[in-house]
Write a protein that holds these residues in place. Structure first.
Motif, PDB file in Angstrom:
ATOM      1  N   VAL A  64       0.839  -1.215   0.000  1.00 46.25           N
ATOM      2  CA  VAL A  64       0.000   0.000   0.000  1.00 46.25           C
ATOM      3  C   VAL A  64       0.865   1.252   0.000  1.00 46.25           C
ATOM      4  O   VAL A  64       0.680   2.171  -0.809  1.00 46.25           O
ATOM      5  N   ASP A  65       1.843   1.293   0.905  1.00 44.28           N
ATOM      6  CA  ASP A  65       2.733   2.458   0.984  1.00 44.28           C
ATOM      7  C   ASP A  65       3.567   2.602  -0.280  1.00 44.28           C
ATOM      8  O   ASP A  65       3.773   3.707  -0.786  1.00 44.28           O
ATOM      9  N   CYS A  66       4.075   1.489  -0.790  1.00 43.91           N
ATOM     10  CA  CYS A  66       4.924   1.529  -1.981  1.00 43.91           C
ATOM     11  C   CYS A  66       4.167   2.070  -3.183  1.00 43.91           C
ATOM     12  O   CYS A  66       4.665   2.946  -3.906  1.00 43.91           O
ATOM     13  N   MET A  67       2.970   1.576  -3.422  1.00 45.71           N
ATOM     14  CA  MET A  67       2.213   2.010  -4.587  1.00 45.71           C
ATOM     15  C   MET A  67       1.790   3.474  -4.464  1.00 45.71           C
ATOM     16  O   MET A  67       1.658   4.182  -5.464  1.00 45.71           O
ATOM     17  N   THR A  68       1.576   3.941  -3.223  1.00 49.18           N
ATOM     18  CA  THR A  68       1.251   5.352  -3.029  1.00 49.18           C
ATOM     19  C   THR A  68       2.386   6.247  -3.497  1.00 49.18           C
ATOM     20  O   THR A  68       2.164   7.299  -4.098  1.00 49.18           O
ATOM     21  N   MET A  69       3.620   5.839  -3.215  1.00 47.61           N
ATOM     22  CA  MET A  69       4.777   6.659  -3.547  1.00 47.61           C
ATOM     23  C   MET A  69       5.329   6.376  -4.944  1.00 47.61           C
ATOM     24  O   MET A  69       5.996   7.217  -5.534  1.00 47.61           O
ATOM     25  N   LEU A  70       5.042   5.197  -5.506  1.00 41.51           N
ATOM     26  CA  LEU A  70       5.712   4.765  -6.721  1.00 41.51           C
ATOM     27  C   LEU A  70       4.983   5.172  -7.997  1.00 41.51           C
ATOM     28  O   LEU A  70       5.610   5.584  -8.973  1.00 41.51           O
ATOM     29  N   CYS A  71       3.662   5.054  -8.082  1.00 40.76           N
ATOM     30  CA  CYS A  71       2.931   5.138  -9.359  1.00 40.76           C
ATOM     31  C   CYS A  71       2.003   6.409  -9.394  1.00 40.76           C
ATOM     32  O   CYS A  71       1.858   7.109  -8.400  1.00 40.76           O
ATOM     33  N   GLY A  72       1.252   6.310 -10.437  1.00 36.56           N
ATOM     34  CA  GLY A  72       0.139   7.240 -10.628  1.00 36.56           C
ATOM     35  C   GLY A  72      -1.162   6.546 -10.391  1.00 36.56           C
ATOM     36  O   GLY A  72      -2.120   6.696 -11.124  1.00 36.56           O
ATOM     37  N   LEU A  73      -1.202   5.798  -9.396  1.00 35.94           N
ATOM     38  CA  LEU A  73      -2.362   4.949  -9.057  1.00 35.94           C
ATOM     39  C   LEU A  73      -2.865   5.286  -7.664  1.00 35.94           C
ATOM     40  O   LEU A  73      -2.101   5.503  -6.743  1.00 35.94           O
ATOM     41  N   GLY A  74      -4.153   5.289  -7.530  1.00 38.01           N
ATOM     42  CA  GLY A  74      -4.755   5.403  -6.200  1.00 38.01           C
ATOM     43  C   GLY A  74      -4.359   6.666  -5.456  1.00 38.01           C
ATOM     44  O   GLY A  74      -4.485   7.793  -5.950  1.00 38.01           O
ATOM     45  N   PHE A  75      -3.857   6.489  -4.231  1.00 34.34           N
ATOM     46  CA  PHE A  75      -3.509   7.619  -3.368  1.00 34.34           C
ATOM     47  C   PHE A  75      -2.445   8.519  -3.996  1.00 34.34           C
ATOM     48  O   PHE A  75      -2.372   9.710  -3.699  1.00 34.34           O
ATOM     49  N   ALA A  76      -1.587   7.951  -4.855  1.00 35.52           N
ATOM     50  CA  ALA A  76      -0.486   8.732  -5.438  1.00 35.52           C
ATOM     51  C   ALA A  76      -0.992   9.906  -6.251  1.00 35.52           C
ATOM     52  O   ALA A  76      -0.356  10.964  -6.305  1.00 35.52           O
ATOM     53  N   LEU A  77      -2.146   9.746  -6.924  1.00 37.33           N
ATOM     54  CA  LEU A  77      -2.695  10.826  -7.748  1.00 37.33           C
ATOM     55  C   LEU A  77      -3.213  11.983  -6.904  1.00 37.33           C
ATOM     56  O   LEU A  77      -3.483  13.059  -7.436  1.00 37.33           O
ATOM     57  N   CYS A  78      -3.365  11.767  -5.601  1.00 33.66           N
ATOM     58  CA  CYS A  78      -3.884  12.807  -4.709  1.00 33.66           C
ATOM     59  C   CYS A  78      -2.782  13.392  -3.826  1.00 33.66           C
ATOM     60  O   CYS A  78      -2.719  14.608  -3.625  1.00 33.66           O
ATOM     61  N   TYR A  79      -1.920  12.533  -3.306  1.00 34.46           N
ATOM     62  CA  TYR A  79      -1.000  12.944  -2.245  1.00 34.46           C
ATOM     63  C   TYR A  79       0.067  13.925  -2.719  1.00 34.46           C
ATOM     64  O   TYR A  79       0.162  15.059  -2.229  1.00 34.46           O
ATOM     65  N   SER A  80       0.888  13.515  -3.686  1.00 37.14           N
ATOM     66  CA  SER A  80       1.984  14.377  -4.148  1.00 37.14           C
ATOM     67  C   SER A  80       1.504  15.694  -4.760  1.00 37.14           C
ATOM     68  O   SER A  80       2.052  16.759  -4.447  1.00 37.14           O
ATOM     69  N   PRO A  81       0.484  15.702  -5.652  1.00 38.64           N
ATOM     70  CA  PRO A  81       0.014  16.986  -6.198  1.00 38.64           C
ATOM     71  C   PRO A  81      -0.516  17.939  -5.135  1.00 38.64           C
ATOM     72  O   PRO A  81      -0.297  19.151  -5.220  1.00 38.64           O
ATOM     73  N   ALA A  82      -1.214  17.410  -4.119  1.00 40.41           N
ATOM     74  CA  ALA A  82      -1.747  18.277  -3.063  1.00 40.41           C
ATOM     75  C   ALA A  82      -0.620  18.950  -2.294  1.00 40.41           C
ATOM     76  O   ALA A  82      -0.680  20.150  -1.980  1.00 40.41           O
ATOM     77  N   ILE A  83       0.442  18.211  -2.001  1.00 39.26           N
ATOM     78  CA  ILE A  83       1.583  18.781  -1.278  1.00 39.26           C
ATOM     79  C   ILE A  83       2.291  19.824  -2.133  1.00 39.26           C
ATOM     80  O   ILE A  83       2.689  20.886  -1.645  1.00 39.26           O
ATOM     81  N   ALA A  84       2.466  19.543  -3.418  1.00 39.84           N
ATOM     82  CA  ALA A  84       3.122  20.499  -4.307  1.00 39.84           C
ATOM     83  C   ALA A  84       2.319  21.790  -4.430  1.00 39.84           C
ATOM     84  O   ALA A  84       2.892  22.880  -4.532  1.00 39.84           O
ATOM     85  N   MET A  85       0.985  21.703  -4.419  1.00 37.44           N
ATOM     86  CA  MET A  85       0.138  22.895  -4.528  1.00 37.44           C
ATOM     87  C   MET A  85       0.336  23.838  -3.348  1.00 37.44           C
ATOM     88  O   MET A  85       0.329  25.065  -3.508  1.00 37.44           O
ATOM     89  N   VAL A  86       0.533  23.288  -2.153  1.00 39.30           N
ATOM     90  CA  VAL A  86       0.786  24.145  -0.986  1.00 39.30           C
ATOM     91  C   VAL A  86       2.065  24.947  -1.191  1.00 39.30           C
ATOM     92  O   VAL A  86       2.125  26.145  -0.869  1.00 39.30           O
ATOM     93  N   GLY A  87       3.109  24.308  -1.737  1.00 42.54           N
ATOM     94  CA  GLY A  87       4.362  25.012  -2.001  1.00 42.54           C
ATOM     95  C   GLY A  87       4.218  26.113  -3.032  1.00 42.54           C
ATOM     96  O   GLY A  87       4.952  27.096  -3.007  1.00 42.54           O
ATOM     97  N   LYS A  88       3.260  25.975  -3.951  1.00 46.58           N
ATOM     98  CA  LYS A  88       3.018  27.010  -4.956  1.00 46.58           C
ATOM     99  C   LYS A  88       2.349  28.241  -4.340  1.00 46.58           C
ATOM    100  O   LYS A  88       2.583  29.370  -4.773  1.00 46.58           O
ATOM    101  N   TYR A  89       1.488  28.044  -3.368  1.00 44.71           N
ATOM    102  CA  TYR A  89       0.687  29.134  -2.810  1.00 44.71           C
ATOM    103  C   TYR A  89       1.353  29.852  -1.635  1.00 44.71           C
ATOM    104  O   TYR A  89       0.874  30.903  -1.209  1.00 44.71           O
ATOM    105  N   PHE A  90       2.433  29.274  -1.081  1.00 46.93           N
ATOM    106  CA  PHE A  90       3.049  29.878   0.102  1.00 46.93           C
ATOM    107  C   PHE A  90       4.558  29.995  -0.076  1.00 46.93           C
ATOM    108  O   PHE A  90       5.197  29.102  -0.645  1.00 46.93           O
ATOM    109  N   SER A  91       5.105  31.108   0.421  1.00 44.29           N
ATOM    110  CA  SER A  91       6.547  31.327   0.404  1.00 44.29           C
ATOM    111  C   SER A  91       7.030  31.734   1.792  1.00 44.29           C
ATOM    112  O   SER A  91       7.792  31.026   2.437  1.00 44.29           O
ATOM    113  N   ARG A  92       6.539  32.876   2.274  1.00 51.06           N
ATOM    114  CA  ARG A  92       6.983  33.392   3.580  1.00 51.06           C
ATOM    115  C   ARG A  92       6.512  32.504   4.724  1.00 51.06           C
ATOM    116  O   ARG A  92       7.225  32.288   5.690  1.00 51.06           O
TER     117      ARG A  92
END
Length: 438
Positions: A64-92
């Motif tokens: 479960v953990d491996c596929m979340t971090m490895l592919c574009g399947l399941g949780f992976a399609l949600c987790y990494s993009p959501a984290i990257a979006m926070v970095g786009k909206y905040f700096s200070r």
């Protein structure tokens, strides 16, 4: 006729809709990381039902953990993009925003751990998994909150992109199916990929990537084996689930307080060091765990490990952004979380094999602890070497020429002042009376 408003280039707003992005990421971490952590509560149920040893049963959580971090399947399609979006909206206030967003993992674990145990008792492990699956459908709501933003630094070379697009269009107009057109399109694509993933050649990122492999190996097994270990030393099922809840709620405190503290002026330049400190202390907690064999001793462990786990999880995107910059953050985070995949896949089964072979959890916990400590030491050593090299270059520059302005790109150093002096001398010679170029 409907007009489509394109997103204008802007600086990170550090607020506004950014807080909705944080809320979306917060819910995503609840539905992904918290639910994954609660798989450890199913561990004994799976082991009993399927009549398998520790190593075989551990594959369920690790896959479960491996596929979340490895592919574009399941949780992976949600987790990494959501984290990257926070970095786009905040700096200070980036660390604080990440602290709030990533605290969803702790809050979710705190709430879901006892609830999952209750669901298992009421509906069996099959019914509990069905109910969790329905809960995870809330990821669709999280996705609706995400709104793209275009930053100024995303257009570092707009002229090159414009020329590439214009020339490709001209080639297609002349001969859409020609071999030359296809080669030109492939060249443009290669250039764009090279710019997007140029951080892979940075020495700082390579060191960070290697350290992440060891850190990920160490952090994963605890969430699989904390409940079974507690049960093995005489703790009841409800108390073992309570340990997971404690770990989760302290994880929240670590997320938010460490995010807030590292945004302060006194610590803002030391986020890298704070990350090393948190990873190293979690490794030390692992080394102490085999000696803790009662609930009163396991509660402080859960508090300490949970706090520093929340701390370094918050700082992973921040440290990555410091190494590669905001423009490449999304791709770099994808690589960093991708690197979690292999350790997440192999570490729980290896730990389970050690438990089966030795009849004790000691070897498994010690290996995880030393792995996390090595990750911290590796990054600290690399940082120290980099500072020593910079100091040496500055010293050599001052010794060779007091007017020397040092420009450094890794190990390359050259003098702009000296070149300017030479050009000034040549100009003066040309302007002098009686100048003869021969």
């Amino acid at each position: 006729m409907v007009k489509v408003n394109r997103a204008r280039s802007t600086a990170p707003p550090d607020g506004g809709w950014g807080w909705m992005i944080v809320l979306g990421c917060f819910l995503v971490t609840i539905c992904t990381r918290a639910v994954t952590r609660c798989i450890s509560i199913f561990f004994v149920e799976f082991q009993t039902y399927f009549i398998q040893d520790y190593a075989q049963t551990a594959w369920i959580h690790s896959i479960v953990d491996c596929m979340t971090m490895l592919c574009g399947l399941g949780f992976a399609l949600c987790y990494s993009p959501a984290i990257a979006m926070v970095g786009k909206y905040f700096s200070r206030r980036k660390a604080l925003a990440y602290g709030i967003a990533m605290s969803g993992s702790g809050i979710g674990t705190f709430v879901l751990a006892p609830v999952v145990q209750l669901l298992i008792e009421q509906f069996s492990w099959r019914g509990a998994l069905l109910i969790l699956g329905g809960f995870v459908l809330n990821l669709c709501v999280c996705g609706a909150l995400m709104r793209p933003i275009t930053l100024k630094e995303d257009h570092t070379t707009p002229e090159q992109n414009h020329v590439c697009r214009t020339q490709t269009r001209d080639f297609k107009r002349v001969s859409p199916c020609s071999t030359l057109t296809n080669e030109w399109v492939q060249t443009c694509l290669c250039c764009s990929l090279q710019q997007e993933y140029s951080f892979l050649l940075m020495s700082d990122f390579v060191v960070l990537a290697v350290s992440v492999l060891f850190m990920a190996y160490g952090c994963s097994p605890l969430f699989v084996y904390l409940v079974p270990y507690a049960l093995s030393v005489g703790v009841s099922h409800q108390q073992a689930a309570f340990l997971m809840s404690i770990l989760g709620v302290i994880d929240i405190i670590g997320n938010i307080t460490f995010g807030w503290l590292t945004d302060r002026r006194c610590l803002k330049n030391y986020r890298y060091v704070c990350y090393l400190f948190a990873v190293g202390l979690d490794g030390l907690c692992y080394l102490c765990l085999p000696m803790l064999q009662s609930l009163p001793l396991l509660v402080p462990f859960s508090c300490t490990f949970g706090y520093f786990d929340g701390a370094y999880v918050t700082l992973i995107p921040v440290v990555t952004a410091e190494v590669v910059g905001t423009t490449s953050l999304s791709s770099a985070l994808g690589v960093v979380y991708f690197l979690h995949a292999v350790p997440y896949l192999v570490s729980p089964p290896i730990a389970g094999w050690l438990v089966d072979a030795t009849g004790s959890y000691t070897a498994a916990f010690l290996l995880c602890g030393f792995s996390m400590i090595f990750s911290s030491v590796l990054l600290g050593f690399a940082r120290l070497v980099k500072k020593m090299r910079k100091t040496q270059l500055r010293f050599l520059a001052k010794e060779s020429d007091p007017k020397l302005q040092l420009w450094t790109n890794g190990s390359v150093a050259y003098s702009v002042a000296r070149e300017l002096d030479q050009k000034d001398g040549e100009s003066a010679a040309i302007a002098a009376p009686g100048y003869n170029p021969t």
